[in-house]
Design a protein around this motif. Sequence first.
Motif, PDB file in Angstrom:
ATOM      1  N   SER A   1       0.431  -1.336  -0.329  1.00 47.07           N
ATOM      2  CA  SER A   1       0.504  -0.277   0.417  1.00 47.07           C
ATOM      3  C   SER A   1       1.169   1.141   0.302  1.00 47.07           C
ATOM      4  O   SER A   1       2.080   1.246   0.177  1.00 47.07           O
ATOM      5  N   ASN A   2       0.329   2.802  -0.158  1.00 47.09           N
ATOM      6  CA  ASN A   2       0.999   3.609  -0.838  1.00 47.09           C
ATOM      7  C   ASN A   2       1.783   4.476   1.021  1.00 47.09           C
ATOM      8  O   ASN A   2       1.496   3.891   2.234  1.00 47.09           O
ATOM      9  N   PRO A   3       2.688   4.343   0.909  1.00 43.46           N
ATOM     10  CA  PRO A   3       3.379   4.475   2.672  1.00 43.46           C
ATOM     11  C   PRO A   3       2.964   6.013   2.900  1.00 43.46           C
ATOM     12  O   PRO A   3       3.777   6.131   4.254  1.00 43.46           O
TER      13      PRO A   3
ATOM     14  N   GLY B   1       4.233   9.794   2.472  1.00 40.74           N
ATOM     15  CA  GLY B   1       5.130  10.488   2.959  1.00 40.74           C
ATOM     16  C   GLY B   1       6.545  10.334   1.780  1.00 40.74           C
ATOM     17  O   GLY B   1       6.128  10.446   0.472  1.00 40.74           O
ATOM     18  N   ALA B   2       8.203  10.868   2.195  1.00 40.76           N
ATOM     19  CA  ALA B   2       8.862  10.739   1.132  1.00 40.76           C
ATOM     20  C   ALA B   2       8.947   9.281   0.563  1.00 40.76           C
ATOM     21  O   ALA B   2       9.667   9.216  -0.726  1.00 40.76           O
ATOM     22  N   MET B   3       9.227   7.823   1.428  1.00 44.59           N
ATOM     23  CA  MET B   3       9.215   6.719   0.752  1.00 44.59           C
ATOM     24  C   MET B   3       8.023   6.575   0.357  1.00 44.59           C
ATOM     25  O   MET B   3       8.551   5.363  -0.798  1.00 44.59           O
ATOM     26  N   ALA B   4       6.393   7.319  -0.544  1.00 42.86           N
ATOM     27  CA  ALA B   4       5.960   6.989  -1.079  1.00 42.86           C
ATOM     28  C   ALA B   4       6.505   6.602  -3.006  1.00 42.86           C
ATOM     29  O   ALA B   4       6.371   6.122  -3.610  1.00 42.86           O
ATOM     30  N   GLU B   5       7.816   8.051  -2.788  1.00 38.23           N
ATOM     31  CA  GLU B   5       8.032   8.260  -4.163  1.00 38.23           C
ATOM     32  C   GLU B   5       9.437   6.623  -4.794  1.00 38.23           C
ATOM     33  O   GLU B   5       9.192   6.004  -5.687  1.00 38.23           O
ATOM     34  N   GLN B   6       9.565   6.438  -3.633  1.00 37.08           N
ATOM     35  CA  GLN B   6      10.669   5.785  -3.326  1.00 37.08           C
ATOM     36  C   GLN B   6       9.859   4.272  -3.945  1.00 37.08           C
ATOM     37  O   GLN B   6      10.289   3.216  -4.173  1.00 37.08           O
ATOM     38  N   CYS B   7       8.890   3.874  -3.529  1.00 38.61           N
ATOM     39  CA  CYS B   7       8.331   2.896  -3.191  1.00 38.61           C
ATOM     40  C   CYS B   7       7.222   2.265  -5.108  1.00 38.61           C
ATOM     41  O   CYS B   7       6.620   1.827  -5.823  1.00 38.61           O
ATOM     42  N   LYS B   8       7.811   3.821  -5.553  1.00 35.51           N
ATOM     43  CA  LYS B   8       6.237   4.013  -6.494  1.00 35.51           C
ATOM     44  C   LYS B   8       6.809   3.527  -7.724  1.00 35.51           C
ATOM     45  O   LYS B   8       8.127   4.089  -8.142  1.00 35.51           O
TER      46      LYS B   8
ATOM     47  N   LYS C   1       4.793   1.585 -13.544  1.00 40.12           N
ATOM     48  CA  LYS C   1       3.724   1.010 -13.890  1.00 40.12           C
ATOM     49  C   LYS C   1       2.589   1.921 -12.734  1.00 40.12           C
ATOM     50  O   LYS C   1       2.066   1.542 -12.602  1.00 40.12           O
ATOM     51  N   SER C   2       3.599   2.768 -11.720  1.00 37.16           N
ATOM     52  CA  SER C   2       2.343   3.498 -11.098  1.00 37.16           C
ATOM     53  C   SER C   2       2.311   3.208  -9.774  1.00 37.16           C
ATOM     54  O   SER C   2       1.063   3.355  -9.728  1.00 37.16           O
ATOM     55  N   TRP C   3       2.158   2.179  -9.634  1.00 35.50           N
ATOM     56  CA  TRP C   3       1.531   1.916  -8.378  1.00 35.50           C
ATOM     57  C   TRP C   3       3.027   1.442  -7.300  1.00 35.50           C
ATOM     58  O   TRP C   3       4.206   0.471  -7.836  1.00 35.50           O
ATOM     59  N   TYR C   4       2.185   1.009  -6.139  1.00 39.85           N
ATOM     60  CA  TYR C   4       3.950   0.971  -4.878  1.00 39.85           C
ATOM     61  C   TYR C   4       4.578  -0.219  -4.795  1.00 39.85           C
ATOM     62  O   TYR C   4       3.466  -1.438  -4.787  1.00 39.85           O
ATOM     63  N   SER C   5       5.589  -0.943  -4.519  1.00 41.81           N
ATOM     64  CA  SER C   5       6.214  -1.965  -4.313  1.00 41.81           C
ATOM     65  C   SER C   5       7.247  -1.880  -3.752  1.00 41.81           C
ATOM     66  O   SER C   5       8.096  -0.720  -3.774  1.00 41.81           O
ATOM     67  N   VAL C   6       7.898  -3.037  -3.455  1.00 40.77           N
ATOM     68  CA  VAL C   6       9.028  -3.673  -2.150  1.00 40.77           C
ATOM     69  C   VAL C   6       9.748  -4.118  -4.536  1.00 40.77           C
ATOM     70  O   VAL C   6       9.185  -5.757  -4.468  1.00 40.77           O
ATOM     71  N   ASN C   7      11.057  -3.796  -4.578  1.00 37.74           N
ATOM     72  CA  ASN C   7      11.945  -4.394  -5.597  1.00 37.74           C
ATOM     73  C   ASN C   7      12.410  -5.795  -4.786  1.00 37.74           C
ATOM     74  O   ASN C   7      13.304  -5.582  -4.162  1.00 37.74           O
TER      75      ASN C   7
ATOM     76  N   GLY D   1      13.295  -0.131  -2.830  1.00 36.01           N
ATOM     77  CA  GLY D   1      10.778   0.367  -3.449  1.00 36.01           C
ATOM     78  C   GLY D   1      11.430   0.242  -5.171  1.00 36.01           C
ATOM     79  O   GLY D   1      12.221  -0.477  -5.265  1.00 36.01           O
ATOM     80  N   GLY D   2      10.037   0.076  -4.949  1.00 34.82           N
ATOM     81  CA  GLY D   2       9.582  -0.308  -6.381  1.00 34.82           C
ATOM     82  C   GLY D   2      10.887   0.734  -7.703  1.00 34.82           C
ATOM     83  O   GLY D   2      11.337   0.637  -8.876  1.00 34.82           O
ATOM     84  N   SER D   3      10.714   1.801  -7.180  1.00 30.85           N
ATOM     85  CA  SER D   3      11.752   2.696  -8.653  1.00 30.85           C
ATOM     86  C   SER D   3      13.228   2.548  -8.005  1.00 30.85           C
ATOM     87  O   SER D   3      13.461   2.926  -9.362  1.00 30.85           O
TER      88      SER D   3
END
Length: 380
Positions: A171-173, A175-182, A185-191, A210-212
Amino acid sequence: MIVQRISRRPGMETLRREVRMRRYRQFLLLNTELQDPGDPLSKYDSHEFEKIYRFSKESFCELLAMIQNDIERTDNRGRPLPAVYQLLIALHFYCSGSYQKVVGDQHGLQVSQPTVCRTIHRVSEALAKRYSQFITFPSIAEAADIHAKFYEVAQFPNVIGAIDCIHMRISNPGGAMAEQCKNSKSWYSVNCQVVAGPDLKIQTAIVRWGGSVPDWQIYDNSRLKQVLEQGEYGHLVGDSAYQCQRYLLTPVINPTTQAEKCYNRAHSSTRRKVKRVFGMVKRRFPCTNQELRSNPKTSCAIILSCFALHNFALERQGLPDDSEAIYAPDDSPQDKYTGDYDPEGESYRQHIIYEWFSNDTPNVNFQQEDELCDSQQSWQ
Protein backbone atom coordinates in the motif's frame (compact mmCIF):
# COMPACT_ATOMS: atom_id res chain seq x y z
CA MET A 1 -23.21 40.12 36.80
CA ILE A 2 -22.04 36.93 38.50
CA VAL A 3 -20.41 34.45 36.09
CA GLN A 4 -20.66 30.87 37.22
CA ARG A 5 -17.50 28.89 36.48
CA ILE A 6 -18.23 25.51 34.92
CA SER A 7 -15.85 22.77 35.98
CA ARG A 8 -14.63 20.47 33.24
CA ARG A 9 -13.37 17.84 35.68
CA PRO A 10 -15.43 14.63 35.66
CA GLY A 11 -17.62 14.08 38.68
CA MET A 12 -17.00 11.40 41.23
CA GLU A 13 -19.88 9.31 39.94
CA THR A 14 -18.37 9.29 36.44
CA LEU A 15 -14.99 8.22 37.78
CA ARG A 16 -16.57 5.44 39.81
CA ARG A 17 -18.42 4.23 36.70
CA GLU A 18 -15.21 4.13 34.67
CA VAL A 19 -13.39 2.21 37.42
CA ARG A 20 -16.23 -0.33 37.60
CA MET A 21 -16.20 -0.80 33.80
CA ARG A 22 -12.42 -1.22 33.77
CA ARG A 23 -12.57 -3.83 36.50
CA TYR A 24 -15.39 -5.63 34.70
CA ARG A 25 -13.40 -5.78 31.46
CA GLN A 26 -10.37 -7.12 33.35
CA PHE A 27 -12.62 -9.72 34.97
CA LEU A 28 -13.92 -10.87 31.59
CA LEU A 29 -10.41 -11.00 30.15
CA LEU A 30 -8.90 -12.96 33.01
CA ASN A 31 -11.80 -15.42 33.14
CA THR A 32 -12.00 -16.11 29.42
CA GLU A 33 -11.28 -19.75 28.78
CA LEU A 34 -8.89 -20.22 25.92
CA GLN A 35 -9.09 -23.32 23.83
CA ASP A 36 -6.39 -25.90 24.15
CA PRO A 37 -3.42 -24.50 22.15
CA GLY A 38 -2.83 -27.94 20.69
CA ASP A 39 -6.40 -28.19 19.44
CA PRO A 40 -5.66 -27.15 15.82
CA LEU A 41 -3.20 -30.02 15.53
CA SER A 42 -5.90 -32.50 16.55
CA LYS A 43 -8.88 -30.71 15.03
CA TYR A 44 -7.73 -31.36 11.44
CA ASP A 45 -6.29 -34.50 9.98
CA SER A 46 -2.91 -34.34 8.24
CA HIS A 47 -4.35 -33.66 4.79
CA GLU A 48 -6.68 -30.86 5.94
CA PHE A 49 -3.99 -29.25 8.08
CA GLU A 50 -1.50 -29.17 5.19
CA LYS A 51 -4.17 -27.83 2.83
CA ILE A 52 -4.94 -24.89 5.15
CA TYR A 53 -1.46 -24.05 6.45
CA ARG A 54 0.66 -25.49 3.56
CA PHE A 55 2.85 -27.41 6.01
CA SER A 56 2.62 -30.85 7.50
CA LYS A 57 2.07 -31.13 11.24
CA GLU A 58 5.64 -32.35 11.70
CA SER A 59 7.05 -29.38 9.77
CA PHE A 60 4.84 -27.01 11.73
CA CYS A 61 6.07 -28.34 15.07
CA GLU A 62 9.66 -28.05 13.92
CA LEU A 63 9.11 -24.48 12.77
CA LEU A 64 7.40 -23.63 16.05
CA ALA A 65 10.34 -24.96 18.05
CA MET A 66 12.71 -22.70 16.08
CA ILE A 67 10.95 -19.40 16.82
CA GLN A 68 8.95 -20.13 19.97
CA ASN A 69 11.33 -18.30 22.28
CA ASP A 70 11.11 -15.17 20.10
CA ILE A 71 7.32 -14.94 19.91
CA GLU A 72 6.22 -16.27 23.29
CA ARG A 73 5.63 -13.74 26.07
CA THR A 74 7.34 -14.44 29.38
CA ASP A 75 4.70 -12.59 31.42
CA ASN A 76 0.93 -13.13 31.50
CA ARG A 77 -0.07 -9.50 31.09
CA GLY A 78 -3.22 -9.19 29.03
CA ARG A 79 -3.51 -12.95 28.47
CA PRO A 80 -1.11 -13.12 25.50
CA LEU A 81 -1.71 -15.60 22.71
CA PRO A 82 0.21 -18.86 23.01
CA ALA A 83 3.07 -19.22 20.55
CA VAL A 84 1.33 -22.01 18.65
CA TYR A 85 -1.64 -19.76 17.92
CA GLN A 86 0.61 -16.90 16.86
CA LEU A 87 2.34 -19.10 14.29
CA LEU A 88 -0.98 -20.51 13.06
CA ILE A 89 -2.40 -17.01 12.59
CA ALA A 90 0.70 -15.84 10.68
CA LEU A 91 0.74 -18.94 8.46
CA HIS A 92 -2.97 -18.58 7.80
CA PHE A 93 -2.40 -15.01 6.66
CA TYR A 94 0.56 -16.00 4.46
CA CYS A 95 -1.38 -18.87 2.89
CA SER A 96 -4.69 -17.09 2.36
CA GLY A 97 -3.98 -13.37 2.02
CA SER A 98 -7.32 -12.70 3.72
CA TYR A 99 -8.16 -9.61 5.73
CA GLN A 100 -6.59 -9.73 9.17
CA LYS A 101 -9.96 -9.64 10.93
CA VAL A 102 -11.09 -12.68 8.96
CA VAL A 103 -7.89 -14.51 9.89
CA GLY A 104 -8.43 -13.67 13.57
CA ASP A 105 -11.91 -15.22 13.56
CA GLN A 106 -10.72 -18.58 12.24
CA HIS A 107 -9.18 -20.01 15.40
CA GLY A 108 -11.96 -19.84 17.96
CA LEU A 109 -10.44 -16.98 19.93
CA GLN A 110 -12.17 -14.05 18.20
CA VAL A 111 -8.80 -12.33 17.93
CA SER A 112 -9.09 -8.64 17.10
CA GLN A 113 -7.56 -7.13 13.98
CA PRO A 114 -4.91 -5.13 15.92
CA THR A 115 -3.84 -8.33 17.69
CA VAL A 116 -3.58 -10.17 14.36
CA CYS A 117 -1.52 -7.30 12.97
CA ARG A 118 0.89 -7.40 15.89
CA THR A 119 1.08 -11.18 15.70
CA ILE A 120 1.95 -11.18 12.00
CA HIS A 121 4.60 -8.54 12.65
CA ARG A 122 6.09 -10.50 15.56
CA VAL A 123 6.21 -13.84 13.71
CA SER A 124 7.52 -12.27 10.50
CA GLU A 125 10.31 -10.51 12.39
CA ALA A 126 11.25 -13.79 14.08
CA LEU A 127 11.40 -15.66 10.77
CA ALA A 128 13.25 -12.85 8.98
CA LYS A 129 15.80 -12.76 11.80
CA ARG A 130 16.54 -16.43 11.05
CA TYR A 131 16.95 -15.76 7.33
CA SER A 132 20.41 -17.35 7.25
CA GLN A 133 19.06 -20.62 8.66
CA PHE A 134 16.71 -21.05 5.71
CA ILE A 135 18.50 -19.33 2.82
CA THR A 136 22.21 -19.95 2.30
CA PHE A 137 24.45 -19.24 -0.66
CA PRO A 138 26.36 -22.34 -1.81
CA SER A 139 29.96 -22.82 -0.81
CA ILE A 140 32.83 -22.99 -3.27
CA ALA A 141 32.96 -26.75 -2.79
CA GLU A 142 29.31 -27.03 -3.91
CA ALA A 143 29.79 -24.87 -7.03
CA ALA A 144 30.88 -27.73 -9.33
CA ASP A 145 27.78 -29.79 -8.49
CA ILE A 146 25.52 -26.79 -9.14
CA HIS A 147 27.24 -26.16 -12.48
CA ALA A 148 26.53 -29.77 -13.49
CA LYS A 149 22.85 -29.56 -12.50
CA PHE A 150 22.33 -26.31 -14.39
CA TYR A 151 24.14 -27.76 -17.39
CA GLU A 152 21.58 -30.57 -17.53
CA VAL A 153 18.81 -28.00 -18.03
CA ALA A 154 19.98 -26.51 -21.35
CA GLN A 155 23.73 -27.16 -21.62
CA PHE A 156 24.61 -23.66 -20.40
CA PRO A 157 28.05 -23.85 -18.74
CA ASN A 158 29.34 -22.65 -15.36
CA VAL A 159 26.02 -21.30 -14.02
CA ILE A 160 25.88 -20.83 -10.25
CA GLY A 161 22.38 -19.34 -10.16
CA ALA A 162 19.53 -17.62 -12.00
CA ILE A 163 18.89 -14.05 -10.90
CA ASP A 164 15.79 -11.90 -11.30
CA CYS A 165 13.71 -9.28 -9.50
CA ILE A 166 10.02 -9.30 -8.71
CA HIS A 167 7.84 -6.42 -7.53
CA MET A 168 5.66 -7.21 -4.51
CA ARG A 169 2.70 -4.89 -4.14
CA ILE A 170 2.38 -2.77 -1.01
CA SER A 171 0.00 0.00 0.00
CA ASN A 172 1.01 3.61 -0.40
CA PRO A 173 3.47 4.27 2.45
CA GLY A 174 3.00 8.03 2.15
CA GLY A 175 5.54 10.78 2.69
CA ALA A 176 8.96 10.71 1.07
CA MET A 177 8.92 6.93 0.93
CA ALA A 178 5.98 6.97 -1.48
CA GLU A 179 8.14 8.10 -4.40
CA GLN A 180 10.80 5.55 -3.54
CA CYS A 181 8.24 2.74 -3.67
CA LYS A 182 6.36 3.86 -6.81
CA ASN A 183 7.55 1.77 -9.76
CA SER A 184 7.44 2.52 -13.47
CA LYS A 185 3.86 1.22 -13.68
CA SER A 186 2.77 3.78 -11.06
CA TRP A 187 1.86 1.32 -8.33
CA TYR A 188 3.69 0.86 -5.05
CA SER A 189 5.97 -2.10 -4.54
CA VAL A 190 9.09 -3.56 -2.99
CA ASN A 191 11.60 -4.66 -5.63
CA CYS A 192 12.93 -8.04 -4.44
CA GLN A 193 16.04 -9.63 -5.94
CA VAL A 194 16.27 -13.42 -5.81
CA VAL A 195 18.90 -15.92 -6.97
CA ALA A 196 17.55 -19.43 -7.53
CA GLY A 197 19.43 -22.70 -7.77
CA PRO A 198 18.80 -25.69 -10.07
CA ASP A 199 16.70 -27.38 -7.35
CA LEU A 200 14.38 -24.32 -7.16
CA LYS A 201 15.72 -23.31 -3.75
CA ILE A 202 16.47 -19.66 -3.07
CA GLN A 203 20.20 -19.09 -2.69
CA THR A 204 19.98 -15.45 -1.67
CA ALA A 205 17.30 -12.75 -1.49
CA ILE A 206 17.40 -8.98 -1.05
CA VAL A 207 14.17 -7.40 0.20
CA ARG A 208 14.77 -3.79 1.13
CA TRP A 209 14.56 -1.65 -2.03
CA GLY A 210 11.59 0.36 -3.22
CA GLY A 211 9.90 -0.22 -6.55
CA SER A 212 11.56 2.81 -8.15
CA VAL A 213 15.02 1.19 -7.91
CA PRO A 214 16.04 -0.66 -11.12
CA ASP A 215 17.18 -4.27 -11.00
CA TRP A 216 20.77 -3.59 -12.01
CA GLN A 217 21.24 -1.07 -9.19
CA ILE A 218 20.17 -3.61 -6.58
CA TYR A 219 22.75 -6.08 -7.90
CA ASP A 220 25.52 -3.50 -8.16
CA ASN A 221 25.03 -2.52 -4.51
CA SER A 222 24.84 -6.10 -3.21
CA ARG A 223 27.47 -8.16 -1.49
CA LEU A 224 26.68 -10.93 -3.99
CA LYS A 225 28.48 -9.03 -6.74
CA GLN A 226 31.60 -8.75 -4.61
CA VAL A 227 31.52 -12.49 -3.86
CA LEU A 228 31.15 -13.46 -7.51
CA GLU A 229 33.94 -11.13 -8.63
CA GLN A 230 36.36 -13.26 -6.66
CA GLY A 231 36.10 -15.62 -9.63
CA GLU A 232 35.54 -18.89 -7.76
CA TYR A 233 31.84 -19.50 -8.36
CA GLY A 234 31.08 -19.13 -12.06
CA HIS A 235 28.42 -16.73 -13.33
CA LEU A 236 24.76 -15.88 -12.97
CA VAL A 237 22.20 -15.68 -15.75
CA GLY A 238 19.84 -12.70 -15.74
CA ASP A 239 17.47 -10.89 -18.08
CA SER A 240 18.09 -7.70 -20.02
CA ALA A 241 17.32 -5.54 -16.97
CA TYR A 242 20.91 -6.18 -15.88
CA GLN A 243 24.20 -5.07 -17.36
CA CYS A 244 26.06 -7.87 -19.11
CA GLN A 245 29.10 -8.49 -16.93
CA ARG A 246 31.80 -11.09 -16.54
CA TYR A 247 29.88 -12.84 -13.77
CA LEU A 248 26.33 -12.01 -14.89
CA LEU A 249 25.41 -12.98 -18.43
CA THR A 250 22.36 -11.50 -20.14
CA PRO A 251 20.69 -12.43 -23.45
CA VAL A 252 21.76 -10.94 -26.78
CA ILE A 253 19.29 -8.16 -27.56
CA ASN A 254 19.17 -8.59 -31.34
CA PRO A 255 20.57 -12.03 -32.20
CA THR A 256 21.63 -12.38 -35.82
CA THR A 257 23.65 -15.59 -36.01
CA GLN A 258 22.48 -19.11 -35.30
CA ALA A 259 24.93 -19.33 -32.41
CA GLU A 260 23.47 -16.24 -30.75
CA LYS A 261 19.95 -17.64 -31.13
CA CYS A 262 21.03 -20.93 -29.58
CA TYR A 263 22.68 -19.01 -26.75
CA ASN A 264 19.50 -17.00 -26.10
CA ARG A 265 17.31 -20.10 -26.00
CA ALA A 266 19.62 -21.95 -23.63
CA HIS A 267 19.95 -18.82 -21.51
CA SER A 268 16.15 -18.42 -21.34
CA SER A 269 15.58 -22.07 -20.38
CA THR A 270 18.17 -21.83 -17.62
CA ARG A 271 16.85 -18.52 -16.29
CA ARG A 272 13.31 -19.90 -15.98
CA LYS A 273 14.33 -21.60 -12.76
CA VAL A 274 13.92 -18.31 -10.92
CA LYS A 275 10.56 -17.70 -12.63
CA ARG A 276 9.36 -21.03 -11.28
CA VAL A 277 10.52 -20.04 -7.81
CA PHE A 278 8.41 -16.87 -7.99
CA GLY A 279 5.45 -18.93 -9.14
CA MET A 280 5.84 -21.45 -6.33
CA VAL A 281 6.12 -18.70 -3.70
CA LYS A 282 3.00 -16.95 -4.97
CA ARG A 283 1.09 -20.23 -5.20
CA ARG A 284 2.03 -21.37 -1.69
CA PHE A 285 1.74 -17.91 -0.09
CA PRO A 286 -1.01 -15.90 -1.86
CA CYS A 287 -0.40 -12.89 0.39
CA THR A 288 2.62 -12.12 -1.84
CA ASN A 289 0.31 -12.00 -4.86
CA GLN A 290 -1.85 -9.29 -3.28
CA GLU A 291 -1.27 -5.84 -1.89
CA LEU A 292 0.36 -5.93 1.53
CA ARG A 293 -1.28 -3.27 3.70
CA SER A 294 1.28 -3.24 6.52
CA ASN A 295 3.96 -0.61 6.95
CA PRO A 296 6.96 -1.06 4.61
CA LYS A 297 9.18 -2.61 7.29
CA THR A 298 6.61 -5.26 8.19
CA SER A 299 5.85 -5.88 4.50
CA CYS A 300 9.54 -6.58 3.85
CA ALA A 301 9.62 -8.96 6.81
CA ILE A 302 6.53 -10.78 5.49
CA ILE A 303 8.06 -11.18 2.01
CA LEU A 304 11.39 -12.37 3.38
CA SER A 305 9.57 -14.81 5.67
CA CYS A 306 7.72 -16.29 2.68
CA PHE A 307 11.02 -16.71 0.83
CA ALA A 308 12.52 -18.44 3.87
CA LEU A 309 9.49 -20.69 4.30
CA HIS A 310 9.70 -21.63 0.62
CA ASN A 311 13.13 -23.16 1.24
CA PHE A 312 11.94 -24.77 4.48
CA ALA A 313 9.02 -26.39 2.68
CA LEU A 314 11.26 -27.73 -0.09
CA GLU A 315 13.64 -29.29 2.42
CA ARG A 316 10.91 -30.91 4.50
CA GLN A 317 8.20 -31.69 1.95
CA GLY A 318 9.87 -31.69 -1.47
CA LEU A 319 8.62 -30.22 -4.72
CA PRO A 320 4.88 -29.98 -5.43
CA ASP A 321 3.59 -32.18 -8.23
CA ASP A 322 2.93 -29.25 -10.57
CA SER A 323 6.17 -27.35 -9.87
CA GLU A 324 7.41 -27.76 -13.44
CA ALA A 325 4.44 -25.84 -14.83
CA ILE A 326 4.24 -23.01 -12.29
CA TYR A 327 5.36 -19.55 -13.35
CA ALA A 328 4.75 -16.18 -11.75
CA PRO A 329 2.33 -13.83 -13.52
CA ASP A 330 4.28 -11.38 -15.65
CA ASP A 331 2.80 -8.19 -14.21
CA SER A 332 5.98 -6.61 -12.82
CA PRO A 333 7.65 -3.70 -14.61
CA GLN A 334 9.92 -5.00 -17.38
CA ASP A 335 12.85 -2.63 -17.21
CA LYS A 336 15.71 -2.65 -19.70
CA TYR A 337 19.26 -1.74 -18.88
CA THR A 338 20.17 1.41 -20.81
CA GLY A 339 23.50 2.33 -19.26
CA ASP A 340 27.04 1.85 -20.52
CA TYR A 341 28.11 -1.60 -21.60
CA ASP A 342 30.91 -3.51 -19.93
CA PRO A 343 33.61 -4.50 -22.46
CA GLU A 344 34.78 -7.41 -20.33
CA GLY A 345 31.24 -8.74 -19.98
CA GLU A 346 30.52 -8.43 -23.70
CA SER A 347 33.79 -10.15 -24.52
CA TYR A 348 33.12 -13.03 -22.15
CA ARG A 349 29.60 -13.51 -23.52
CA GLN A 350 30.99 -13.73 -27.06
CA HIS A 351 33.51 -16.26 -25.78
CA ILE A 352 30.69 -18.41 -24.35
CA ILE A 353 28.72 -18.14 -27.58
CA TYR A 354 31.70 -19.15 -29.70
CA GLU A 355 32.89 -22.00 -27.47
CA TRP A 356 29.55 -23.58 -26.59
CA PHE A 357 26.90 -22.55 -29.11
CA SER A 358 28.66 -22.04 -32.44
CA ASN A 359 27.98 -25.65 -33.51
CA ASP A 360 24.66 -27.44 -33.50
CA THR A 361 21.82 -26.54 -31.19
CA PRO A 362 22.32 -28.09 -27.73
CA ASN A 363 20.39 -31.30 -27.18
CA VAL A 364 17.53 -29.89 -25.13
CA ASN A 365 13.79 -29.81 -25.72
CA PHE A 366 13.29 -26.05 -26.02
CA GLN A 367 9.81 -26.52 -27.46
CA GLN A 368 8.64 -28.21 -24.30
CA GLU A 369 10.12 -25.39 -22.20
CA ASP A 370 8.31 -22.77 -24.31
CA GLU A 371 5.00 -24.59 -23.97
CA LEU A 372 5.38 -24.69 -20.20
CA CYS A 373 6.08 -20.98 -20.08
CA ASP A 374 3.05 -20.16 -22.24
CA SER A 375 0.61 -22.30 -20.25
CA GLN A 376 0.66 -20.38 -16.98
CA GLN A 377 -1.53 -21.78 -14.24
CA SER A 378 -4.42 -20.13 -12.42
CA TRP A 379 -3.43 -18.38 -9.19
CA GLN A 380 -6.66 -18.82 -7.25
